[in-house]
Write an enzyme that holds these catalytic residues in place. Sequence first.
Site, PDB file in Angstrom:
ATOM      1  N   HIS A 156       3.964   2.987  12.722  1.00  0.00           N
ATOM      2  CA  HIS A 156       3.081   3.969  12.975  1.00  0.00           C
ATOM      3  C   HIS A 156       3.634   5.218  13.777  1.00  0.00           C
ATOM      4  CE1 HIS A 156      -0.949   1.456  11.870  1.00  0.00           C
ATOM      5  NE2 HIS A 156       0.254   1.483  10.878  1.00  0.00           N
TER       6      HIS A 156
ATOM      7  N   ASP B  17       3.381  -6.175   3.701  1.00  0.00           N
ATOM      8  CA  ASP B  17       2.805  -5.252   4.520  1.00  0.00           C
ATOM      9  C   ASP B  17       3.419  -5.484   5.799  1.00  0.00           C
ATOM     10  OD1 ASP B  17       1.950  -2.923   5.525  1.00  0.00           O
ATOM     11  OD2 ASP B  17      -0.113  -3.739   5.642  1.00  0.00           O
TER      12      ASP B  17
ATOM     13  N   GLU C 191      -5.224   1.857   2.942  1.00  0.00           N
ATOM     14  CA  GLU C 191      -5.066   0.642   3.458  1.00  0.00           C
ATOM     15  C   GLU C 191      -5.242   0.783   4.887  1.00  0.00           C
ATOM     16  OE1 GLU C 191      -3.180  -2.681   6.150  1.00  0.00           O
ATOM     17  OE2 GLU C 191      -2.437  -0.470   5.738  1.00  0.00           O
TER      18      GLU C 191
ATOM     19  N   HIS D  61       0.683  -1.205  -0.029  1.00  0.00           N
ATOM     20  CA  HIS D  61       0.007  -0.058  -0.321  1.00  0.00           C
ATOM     21  C   HIS D  61       0.783   1.286   0.113  1.00  0.00           C
ATOM     22  CE1 HIS D  61       0.203   0.806   4.213  1.00  0.00           C
ATOM     23  NE2 HIS D  61       0.271  -0.246   4.708  1.00  0.00           N
TER      24      HIS D  61
END
Length: 494
Positions: A456, A364, A336, A290
């Site tokens: 993240h 991913d 995504e 993604h």
Amino acid sequence: MKFLLFISVGVVHLFSLNSGKAIYKNDISQRTFQEVKEEIAHYGDVAKAIINLAVYGIARNRSYERLALLVDTVGPRPSGSRSLENAIQIMYQNLQEDGLENVHLEPVKIPHWERGEESAVMLEPRIHKIAILGLGSSIGTPPEGITAEVLVVTSFEELQRRAPEARGKIVVYNQPYVSYSKTVQYRVQGAVEAAKVGALASLIRSVASFSIYSPHTGIQEYQDGVPKIPTACITVEDAEMMSRMASRGNRIVIQLKMAAKNYPDADSFNTVAEIIGSKYPEQVVLVSGHLDSWDVGQGAMDDGGGAFISWEALSLIKDLGLRPKRTLRLVLWTAEEQGGIGGFQYYQLHKANISNYSLVMESDQGTFLPSGLQFTGSEKARAIMEEVMSLLQPVNITQVFRAGEGTDINFWIQAGVPETKLQGSQQDHLVSPVVISILTGASLLDDLYKYFSFHHSHGDTMTVMDPKQMNVAAAVWAVVSYVIADMEEMLPRS
């Protein structure tokens, strides 16, 4: 990331693994498994050529350098942002210039959320500025913020036991990190569970395997009929500190300010390119990653690396003058991180052709040095994949693990398509569907401890990436996708 519960229903035995028995019971094919093994073995020289080009040849470090140029130029690429659309247009041009075929953009409607300015300050028992990252789709606070006493809990069960104490407070979750798949439920559902007991806001300990005072963001989900409250992640260190304070009987007060806002859905695209098959062009092996990311760091690891080794797989095959029997299709997904929005809309558009998909692959989970390939599919397909992975003995990456799901490809797997992924990271979103027919899928598996240290967070930058490890990951991805696309028969389904 999504985690699937597989329930076998009426498994059809398409072939036997015994070398003396036919693979298919019908008249379409009478090949034995031994014959399939011999077919795969003939790809040994091609596999070595791909590995040599990717790891030692003129293509070495290419995926790393391509990725660095993109993320240094456009930065993070959150859903609905101008930077994501810039990245999509850049990739559209890059894929055309690389000489790939049928390069095009497929329209998608995607969420648009912006965090705005945000802050959290502990006022009691001492003044302390708390590092936070608002969670995706969270609402904001009033302009003056929310100032309230804190209730610290370590689980949803403790929250329920102490529900009368939670009303009018800010719930702080200090849940222990067990694994991403088990612990991420607090990030996804924490706001809803806190709101059910009357909390004003929730702060969740970051879902991270390791922390150097860095908060980790991600998607969270509200629930119909439950009040929406602001929610953000805090660092592991601050969550543990407040837990210690609370255990001593200290009164903790926090002022939380968040200017987060949700906007109408935005126009975006999935980015597609192909090497068209020479014999069965209507049949497809799909490789993907993604292109979107969260709005912190550079999105280099999640999922720039996966997107760029997927591009690199097609580049390596093209550079060697190879054209498989089936079409190799590259898809760079959009949105995504919001739950596979681009993947779902692609599935809706193309599901009428599901019988033509032999394998769907999504990287991913990081592109560190792979330990093997995660695979979901029938046992017959798994046996074939184990033979294909044996071709990667020159780089000593031959293992086939379970659970090859990916947020964007799960729609195909649940419908019956094989899927594969490089073993490495896990999916971000929690579901438990029943799978009646399994389509093969794959993903890469690598160092998940390292992956979730940066996942993240502001630390997701090119500094995390290693060009040599990306070379190996790209070689694995290219060998698997090419061989499956070039074999005479599609992978069998359950």
